[in-house]
Design an enzyme around this catalytic site. Structure first.
Site, PDB file in Angstrom:
ATOM      1  N   ALA A  65      45.699  48.642  37.320  1.00 19.35           N
ATOM      2  CA  ALA A  65      45.470  49.947  37.928  1.00 19.35           C
ATOM      3  C   ALA A  65      46.710  50.407  38.679  1.00 19.35           C
ATOM      4  CB  ALA A  65      44.277  49.872  38.871  1.00 19.35           C
ATOM      5  N   GLY A 104      42.566  46.616  34.401  1.00 16.83           N
ATOM      6  CA  GLY A 104      42.239  47.753  33.555  1.00 16.83           C
ATOM      7  C   GLY A 104      43.033  47.771  32.268  1.00 16.83           C
ATOM      8  N   GLU A 107      41.185  45.660  29.973  1.00 15.61           N
ATOM      9  CA  GLU A 107      39.954  46.360  29.600  1.00 15.61           C
ATOM     10  C   GLU A 107      40.240  47.406  28.510  1.00 15.61           C
ATOM     11  OE1 GLU A 107      36.806  46.363  33.168  1.00 15.61           O
ATOM     12  OE2 GLU A 107      38.736  47.231  33.755  1.00 15.61           O
ATOM     13  N   GLU A 127      40.644  40.993  39.022  1.00 15.61           N
ATOM     14  CA  GLU A 127      40.092  41.867  40.068  1.00 15.61           C
ATOM     15  C   GLU A 127      39.511  41.113  41.258  1.00 15.61           C
ATOM     16  OE1 GLU A 127      40.180  44.470  36.399  1.00 15.61           O
ATOM     17  OE2 GLU A 127      39.846  42.356  36.855  1.00 15.61           O
TER      18      GLU A 127
END
Length: 697
Positions: A65, A104, A107, A127
């Site tokens: 992120a 992310g 992901e 995370e």
């Protein structure tokens, strides 16, 4: 004029190569999310495009992120919206991963229909280290590819997984050759002949329920009060029981619960503080001296660890010992650390041989003459260190930086012995020095700024976390340790047993209790320090070292002698009734009334002692910022990261409440436990440690 998008498309025949270019790490900013959604949607709508490849420019795939968005309200489009468009594509979408695909970023890859990676790449969902769980389907997609056990272990640890291992676990579909993009394009074309393999539609692969519960129990035991690993277990368990859509909804609820929590705020603070601590204001613009060769004096446990850290960083290293026998033992100790690394798979034979080819172990002190920097790692004795630095002052070349690894001793006194104090600094490594990240870079009264900057630069080169501080007994970490350890020593005299104190502080979140740590480090180290300081001890103050002194007098120095605060049999720590008897006898001799043990009160007193000593360190200008103290405690002393550090936690609790606990200490223990003036000042005037800076000179 609007900024150009960080996401563009380049056509490779019938394949749309979608490129993210958002240096330095291709973070998933709002602009990147917007660009990905637009470029994927356009490619899916274009009838001449048969497949899509997501790749990145620069040194890495999407590495997570955008830290600038941490703790702020989400900006559209959300990542889940982007991933739904990618995964829902009727045309195959392939992720081409190089560098790292984390958080992310991974992901994004999980939502693609296939994943191919460079052999040196790594992937992960870290995370938990920020106090949250993956929030864009990571907890639901990863178990569908790797199975619940492997997915849980990866997410709960937060550790990245190398590409080869990730492929073996099912997280990747292929490992590329030399040309990652060409191989990704070829894979995408192959997939046009098959229906898209959407991760969200996969069935959880068969797994051993008992193995999963065992892994879950291990995660819960290691969490020590941290919420995010516990919630990862919950999310992965839901992935095994719910549809993807239901699991994704549950994941979002868990994410929303955690992202605003005190723990997430503390871990975000720690994340940013770790970066800020390496920016030393008064060294801004100062050029470090060049370092290619480093000497190490002493090849004991610490010296050997330092030598390995230096060799791992590509430096040429000369280690000096005192005799032929010590030279051989030192070489064996260093080679043994590399043998251990090979056994664990962290190093191969060629890597070991290359490192050892840059190592010299000698008994000739004169071999240090050509070194760019020398680190003394000899016995913790002032006379020994002053003798070494007197010799170094005339032996080391002009401009060489001379560093002492002392844990407590006066760097200024050592520096004066060298005759060239401007070249002398402290480099306090933590054991094992090849593993522990923290290095206290100690700036003496006469240290040249270039010498200090060189110490900071060397620590960074070694992959360490340098914290710059001034001279005082124990610097930052050991000075604070000495203060709060007295509280635990007093607790023994006042009614506790070692195992009760350790359990209370481990429940607070510390990696190990203080008495277990003391046994690991060796009780003789503290014994020597107590004897050294005996002559200057305030006679009005309470002395808490009696139990430890008695143990040492019996030769109980900890794990190395098989006995300390605990007994060790076959490497396992066991409660020793003899120690319980000794503790109770000491209480009787000192006429201390033994009260029932109160774990909560102990924790509050330990925290108060840390914060009070930290406030003194700040007022004295030993460090410039409260975050310097927090980083030392987090990275060198097992303080729970999810609490942010003692100074951060004090601000979060409220300084008036902490001051009340310090006053409780003062009432209980008397002289030497007075509240620090800075703490009183900040508490009474609505201030905070975070806002406090070093006073202007």
């Amino acid at each position: 004029m609007s900024e150009p998008s960080p996401v563009t498309t380049r056509r490779e025949g019938d394949v749309a190569l979608i490129l993210v270019d958002n240096p330095p790490v291709n973070a998933l900013s709002q602009a990147v999310r917007t660009g990905l959604l637009a470029q994927v949607s356009a490619a899916v709508a274009d009838p001449s495009v048969h497949a899509l490849v997501i790749a990145c420019e620069g040194r890495t795939f999407i590495a997570g992120a955008d830290i600038r968005e941490f703790g702020k309200p989400p900006l559209a489009p959300g990542l889940n919206e982007v991933l739904a468009a990618m995964e829902g594509s009727t045309k195959p979408v392939v992720a081409a991963i190089h560098g790292t695909a984390l958080g992310g970023g991974f992901e994004v890859a999980l939502a693609c229909h296939a994943r191919i990676a460079d052999p040196k790449a790594s992937v992960g969902l870290p995370e938990v280290k920020l106090g949250i769980v993956p929030g864009a389907g990571g907890t639901q997609r990863a178990p569908r590819l790797a199975g619940p056990v492997a997915a849980l272990e990866m997410m709960a640890s937060g550790k990245p997984v190398k590409a080869i291992e990730a492929k073996a676990k099912g997280l990747l579909d292929a490992i590329s050759g030399p040309d990652l993009r060409a191989d990704a394009i070829a894979l995408a074309r192959e997939l046009t002949e098959k229906p898209p393999r959407r991760t969200s539609q996969l069935i959880i692969p068969p797994y051993d329920q008992d193995e999963f519960e065992k892994a879950a129990s291990s995660v819960l035991a290691r969490a020590r009060g941290q919420l995010s690993p516990v919630k990862v277990v919950e999310a992965v368990r839901l992935a095994t029981r719910l549809s993807f859509e239901e699991g994704l909804k549950a994941e979002r609820a868990i994410f929303a619960e955690l992202v605003g929590s005190d723990q997430a705020r503390a871990l975000r603070y720690a994340f940013f503080a770790e970066r800020e601590v390496q920016r030393v204001p008064h060294l801004h613009g100062v050029e470090p001296r060049r370092v290619d060769t480093v000497g190490v004096i002493g090849a004991g446990t610490m010296g050997a660890g330092i030598a390995v850290a230096l060799l791992d960083a590509g430096l040429r290293v000369t280690v000096v010992e005192t005799s032929t026998q010590a030279v051989g033992a030192g070489w064996d100790r260093i080679a043994g650390l590399y043998a251990r690394a090979m056994k664990s798979g962290r190093l191969d034979e060629s890597g070991k041989d290359e490192r050892l080819s840059r190592l010299t172990v000698t008994e000739d002190f004169g071999d240090l003459a050509g070194m760019d920097l020398v680190i003394e790692a000899a016995f913790e004795d002032m006379a020994v260190k002053k003798d070494i630095f007197a010799r170094l002052g005339t032996t080391a070349r002009h401009g060489a930086v001379l560093a002492t690894n002392t844990s407590y001793l006066d760097v200024n006194e050592i520096a004066e012995a060298s005759g060239r104090p401007a070249d002398v600094i402290g480099l306090h490594f933590f054991s094992p020095a090849n593993i522990m990240r923290l290095v206290e870079v100690v700036e003496g009264a006469a240290s040249a700024k270039e010498a200090v900057a060189t110490g900071v630069a060397l620590a960074k080169r070694l992959g360490k976390l340098p914290v710059t501080c001034g001279v005082c007994d124990g610097f930052v970490g050991n000075r604070i340790l000495a203060a709060w350890r007295q509280v635990t020593d007093f607790a023994l005299e006042d009614g506790a047993l070692p195992q009760e104190v350790d359990a209370a502080l481990e429940s607070y979140g510390m990696a190990m209790g203080p008495f277990a740590v003391a046994d690991l480090a060796g009780l003789d180290i503290g014994w020597a320090r107590r004897k050294r300081l005996a002559a200057t001890r305030d006679p009005r103050g309470r002395y808490g070292g009696t139990v430890a002194d008695r143990l040492c007098a019996q030769g109980r120095f900890g794990q190395k002698t098989g006995m300390g605060y605990y007994r060790y049999e076959n490497g396992k720590r066991q409660v020793d009734p003899e120690v319980s008897d000794l503790v109770e006898n000491v209480s009787t001799e000192l006429r201390r009334k033994r009260e029932p043990f109160d774990a909560d009160r102990l924790v509050r007193r330990v925290r108060a002692a840390m914060v009070n000593e930290g406030a003194k360190i700040l007022r004295e200008g030993i460090v410039a910022r409260a975050l310097d103290i927090d980083m030392v405690l987090l990275h060198g002393y097992g303080f729970p990261a999810w609490r942010g550090g003692p100074m951060f936690e004090a601000d979060a609790i409220g300084l008036p409440a902490v001051l009340a606990d310090v006053r409780d200490l003062h009432q209980a223990y008397g002289a030497g436990w007075e509240p620090a003036p800075l703490l009183v000042e900040l508490a009474e005037n609505g201030g905070s440690f975070a806002a406090h800076g070093r006073p202007a000179a």
